[in-house]
Scaffold this active site. Sequence first.
Site, PDB file in Angstrom:
ATOM      1  CB  SER A 190      -0.841   0.050   1.289  1.00 34.66           C
ATOM      2  OG  SER A 190      -0.227   0.039   2.555  1.00 34.66           O
ATOM      3  N   GLY A 191       2.074   1.183   0.242  1.00 36.32           N
ATOM      4  CA  GLY A 191       2.965   2.298  -0.015  1.00 36.32           C
ATOM      5  C   GLY A 191       3.242   2.669  -1.523  1.00 36.32           C
ATOM      6  CE1 TYR A 192       1.740   7.561  -2.186  1.00 33.54           C
ATOM      7  CE2 TYR A 192       3.705   9.026  -1.446  1.00 33.54           C
ATOM      8  CZ  TYR A 192       2.397   8.798  -1.671  1.00 33.54           C
ATOM      9  OH  TYR A 192       1.401   9.879  -1.615  1.00 33.54           O
ATOM     10  CB  VAL A 193       8.350   1.532  -2.860  1.00 33.26           C
ATOM     11  CG1 VAL A 193       9.014   0.072  -3.443  1.00 33.26           C
ATOM     12  CG2 VAL A 193       9.182   2.554  -2.592  1.00 33.26           C
ATOM     13  CG  ASN A 243      11.900   9.225  -5.824  1.00 31.99           C
ATOM     14  OD1 ASN A 243      11.509  10.080  -6.855  1.00 31.99           O
ATOM     15  ND2 ASN A 243      11.053   9.183  -4.827  1.00 31.99           N
ATOM     16  CB  CYS A 254      15.828   6.442  -3.618  1.00 26.46           C
ATOM     17  SG  CYS A 254      15.367   7.544  -1.848  1.00 26.46           S
TER      18      CYS A 254
END
Lengths: 355, 355, 355, 355
Positions: A13-16, A322, A153
């Site tokens: 659920s995170g950006y990554v 990133n 990153c």
Amino acid sequence: MNRTTKVSIIGASGYVGGELLRILSRHPGVEIVAAHSRQHAGEYVHRVHPNLKGVIDLQFTGEDPVKVASNSDLVFLSVPHGTSVKITPKLMELGVRLVDMSADFRLKDPSAYEVWYHYRHPYPDLLDKFVYGLPELHRDELRNARYASAPGCNAAAAILGLAPLARHGLVTNGTIVVDVKVGSSGAGGKPSPATHFSERYGVVRPYSPAGHRHVAEIEQELRISSGRSYTIAMSAHAVNIVRGILSTSHTFTDSGNMDQAKIWRAYRETYREEPFIRFVRDKKGIFRYPDPKIVIGSNFADIGFELDPHTNRIVVLSAIDNLMKGAAGSAVQAMNLMLGFDERTALDAPPLHPV
Amino acid sequence: MNRTTKVSIIGASGYVGGELLRILSRHPGVEIVAAHSRQHAGEYVHRVHPNLKGVIDLQFTGEDPVKVASNSDLVFLSVPHGTSVKITPKLMELGVRLVDMSADFRLKDPSAYEVWYHYRHPYPDLLDKFVYGLPELHRDELRNARYASAPGCNAAAAILGLAPLARHGLVTNGTIVVDVKVGSSGAGGKPSPATHFSERYGVVRPYSPAGHRHVAEIEQELRISSGRSYTIAMSAHAVNIVRGILSTSHTFTDSGNMDQAKIWRAYRETYREEPFIRFVRDKKGIFRYPDPKIVIGSNFADIGFELDPHTNRIVVLSAIDNLMKGAAGSAVQAMNLMLGFDERTALDAPPLHPV
Amino acid sequence: MNRTTKVSIIGASGYVGGELLRILSRHPGVEIVAAHSRQHAGEYVHRVHPNLKGVIDLQFTGEDPVKVASNSDLVFLSVPHGTSVKITPKLMELGVRLVDMSADFRLKDPSAYEVWYHYRHPYPDLLDKFVYGLPELHRDELRNARYASAPGCNAAAAILGLAPLARHGLVTNGTIVVDVKVGSSGAGGKPSPATHFSERYGVVRPYSPAGHRHVAEIEQELRISSGRSYTIAMSAHAVNIVRGILSTSHTFTDSGNMDQAKIWRAYRETYREEPFIRFVRDKKGIFRYPDPKIVIGSNFADIGFELDPHTNRIVVLSAIDNLMKGAAGSAVQAMNLMLGFDERTALDAPPLHPV
Amino acid sequence: MNRTTKVSIIGASGYVGGELLRILSRHPGVEIVAAHSRQHAGEYVHRVHPNLKGVIDLQFTGEDPVKVASNSDLVFLSVPHGTSVKITPKLMELGVRLVDMSADFRLKDPSAYEVWYHYRHPYPDLLDKFVYGLPELHRDELRNARYASAPGCNAAAAILGLAPLARHGLVTNGTIVVDVKVGSSGAGGKPSPATHFSERYGVVRPYSPAGHRHVAEIEQELRISSGRSYTIAMSAHAVNIVRGILSTSHTFTDSGNMDQAKIWRAYRETYREEPFIRFVRDKKGIFRYPDPKIVIGSNFADIGFELDPHTNRIVVLSAIDNLMKGAAGSAVQAMNLMLGFDERTALDAPPLHPV
């Protein structure tokens, strides 16, 4: 590969996690069998990652990560530092392949975790089992590897720019200043006063002028690349963008190395065949040097440099997205190598411009 | 002052000219007698500076600068480098006071113009007649001075952060890395492919990784402040804002100087009474270090630092509004001193936040 | 005024509170005796409003609002809707003057609170005691008024643009479409998923396509201005800026009113003497119509229009800084009238440009 | 298709041209045989489109467009209005298929060119030979069509949102207010004072409050879709983004149509099978309505609505990436239909988020 590889993402659920889902949704050899999120269990993926509406028709699962992994051929662990290390050993017992997005298995030296991450690593013996997931530096190890650790990153940006110079002995001063400028997505998706739009918009905010934890992996990888020790003097700044990193590395050398041809040769020898490295250095035009604006949405790392005869300085500039080359892109590239796919599979989207 | 001082601006259609007009419109001791612009002669000021509609009811004049100056007590020269030097001597003959916004009279050493600006200075004898217009370093000379030269915007940011350390011997390595991040307004108002919104939005663009001309004045002012020579390794980056500069100066020192109290003392002794210097360094909160976002619209220079024991580094952070403290604000502050006004007159607007 | 007026702000830690502090810090006739915030009691004001460092040397007080008010001549109530109405009656008993920033006393018709704010107003008799705080429409009532209610930010923009046309009978269709575009600061300083930078950056987000509560006050004020009823069809959008509102009002009329001279006359007759209204409509140039970019930091409302003969439409454009003319600026302007100061005191800062 | 289709782009140096190149570089059935640009003839494509470095290894050709077309199976004409019409007839004689990106063949009624584009169309007989290139409305005609005319970006957004309501008789008031908010890339790549970053950043700029030329095609397509005439009252605003359009269409209807189920039915019946239409309307979450932020980089059109019982209004919201669905994406989708490819080929990249 005769059959589709089953892949799951713990911490999706995170950006990554969202970026992994986005990339993998277009991977012809991979099936996403589980997107795991304790917090969002039962919700549709597109409620958290609205861009994936109409793209991925999955619900987050809240099942135990071990259960999730047991149905997978390969697991991406996209959980915070310190959390990964708690579940990784159990996942390894299952025989599943792992790509860890956290820092918990990036460093080879257990004592470095105490210095930089302020915890004692509970499984120092496992550290050597993970390959540092930058294919440009560790391609042969990644082929058929079982465990990879995706790079930080900011570290990815800096290392890719510096390794060729270090390897070719072109940096003779042991201290390198790494001044990075980073978009907001690197800080993740959790709201806080510092990420409130009205407070975050328009900043040039020194969020980590000293003590940045990526120093450890940059020093490690330069040492491995070159056989020589460098000390990294790093400062990180949040800038007014969402995606992208520019790393400006100020290196000092002997006057004899202030030679463009020599430097180009170092870069070319190191990266000649790399599918995702571009050299950017033009005499004219708008984008004469690397700029993260020009890699957005892609897995490219743009690398360039400038000479400063006034100070015997080689200024190394490297720009990445990133979330792509700095995280999910490199992770999928590593996965492709681990599984025997063409390294570029699902990673060939050109950058968007203008955006 | 018994009567209002007559002030004119040569080159009033640029961003610095507009900022001078904005500030001076609120100065109780000054009358703006002419806003000069050859290109916009006859047009109302607010057609070029739309914010000044309802504020300044003047038309640009295209008269000869000498004619303009002859009706003025003080002239701001807001014209490009190389243009200023052509008209300055004639204006000096008129007996008028001058504040030059260009670089033509910033450097004391004529040969530095050949190195950094690539021209032979035609009036080397005049260089000593101009005071470098940073009141924090040259207040006594500015009082009653006839000629001042406003600092370069990036230079102002760097110098204000570094001078106290240099003066107190706290920087022992002769090479200082100055990595600056700058908004678009510093590049002026002239459209170009590089400033086209779609191309400029979202960049972290290394526009001058080496060879930045402000190096000359930073080195000069640190030398004057400290009696010691420093070499400046400067790189400048365009970031996704309009106003503001953050200068990150990476200085290296002996371990004995890695002492917060000692460093604070250096800053306090130098700037104790300064009306426009703020120290920013907090343990918690959003704005723990200087950030240009927090000075927008004001003449403040926010200064802070962080220690990096890993590298014996003092990271100096300084943030200014490039059009204010970095140009028009410092210029008016210098003017106030030259004319005997309270130094803060017309410069006391607090920064806007959030913006 | 023989003596300085004692002013306090209840709810001084929000963005509107901070803007009141910023403006009042430069008001020669006013002393800020208390900045009240329960949450930040004891903290220095500049910890919450970092721009005010070196400007205001106050700590927030957590004292009871009644206690705070009892030491004040005038109190700004900068608390949420529903909170204000709970403490206002007690403050009125103290005999103190009030400027309420909430909506609790903006509407004259108590039943409108049930429709638009979903609560039954507990003190309907008090509604008539408050003057709607737009000096352009209620100057005479504000002079010497004891109680004023500052306008809603979007409402202020729309009303200022529409009132002259309504008053002069130039809008003949009863339904007016009001399409507003708003910066993030209007949503306040509290972090949330929707205001997280990575999620909020770059949006054109319809946050209130229907049901916006400012409809009530726009309809009220147009009715009062014109003696005729209008129905407002309002939609509000969050755009990628921090400060500023553009209201685009689509009004329809008879073909006989599609006459620039007639429309100009209506605006001029209404606003001829207004210190903070500017008419913006140019044939050429960049800023031919109102744009919030050009009012940032000021109390100006920029108003313009365009005719659309294809649809007998008058498009009314009005731009304000939502924290200034849309909140704190109008409130201080009202205060100046209430206390007999020159209306422009502390409000004469020109807008910043570029910013 | 047995062999690769040869495609060329006349006017390949603009933003739409660059986007066509980016998309087509990933199209397995197409070979880009020529990227034509008179101005950049001989330069490498990536000098103008820096994102395409390492992606497309072509030089712009300055050859005569007729020559270019004669070696192509299909030509994209990405040249300005008025230029296209001059060369199109010659290209048609060659028997080549055409997708025209200009407005020159969008309108069926020749007299509309005089009203909206201020020129007399020289080839009125050709207008009927071009299919309006929105597959959602003209799929059957596009299949095997020889000539298509890509829609205007703002028109595409508005039409896709409004057509289902018009078709189902759900808009009973003949005048529809279309208020669009547009990113900078829609204005092209040519620098001007209005697009200078410092002047363009942070704007909410009404660039075309009345008289927008896309009115003509919106009215045409709604008429064709519904058999009824609508008058479009359009205003366009430039906002602080590069890519993306939000169209807010304010439609008025009878109270009987204020019925969510009825409206959903209209949309579902029209777009049930559409690969690039997404319905966005959530009760909670951040992105409850369409927002261009969520379609960036993709060919999706996100459509949603809200009911306003106060005014019997259906607010229709549609969001697209102006360079994709608003231009190059729709054009390639049309091409896929014309050539018999799967409609989604090369268009299936998910949107980026966050970005």
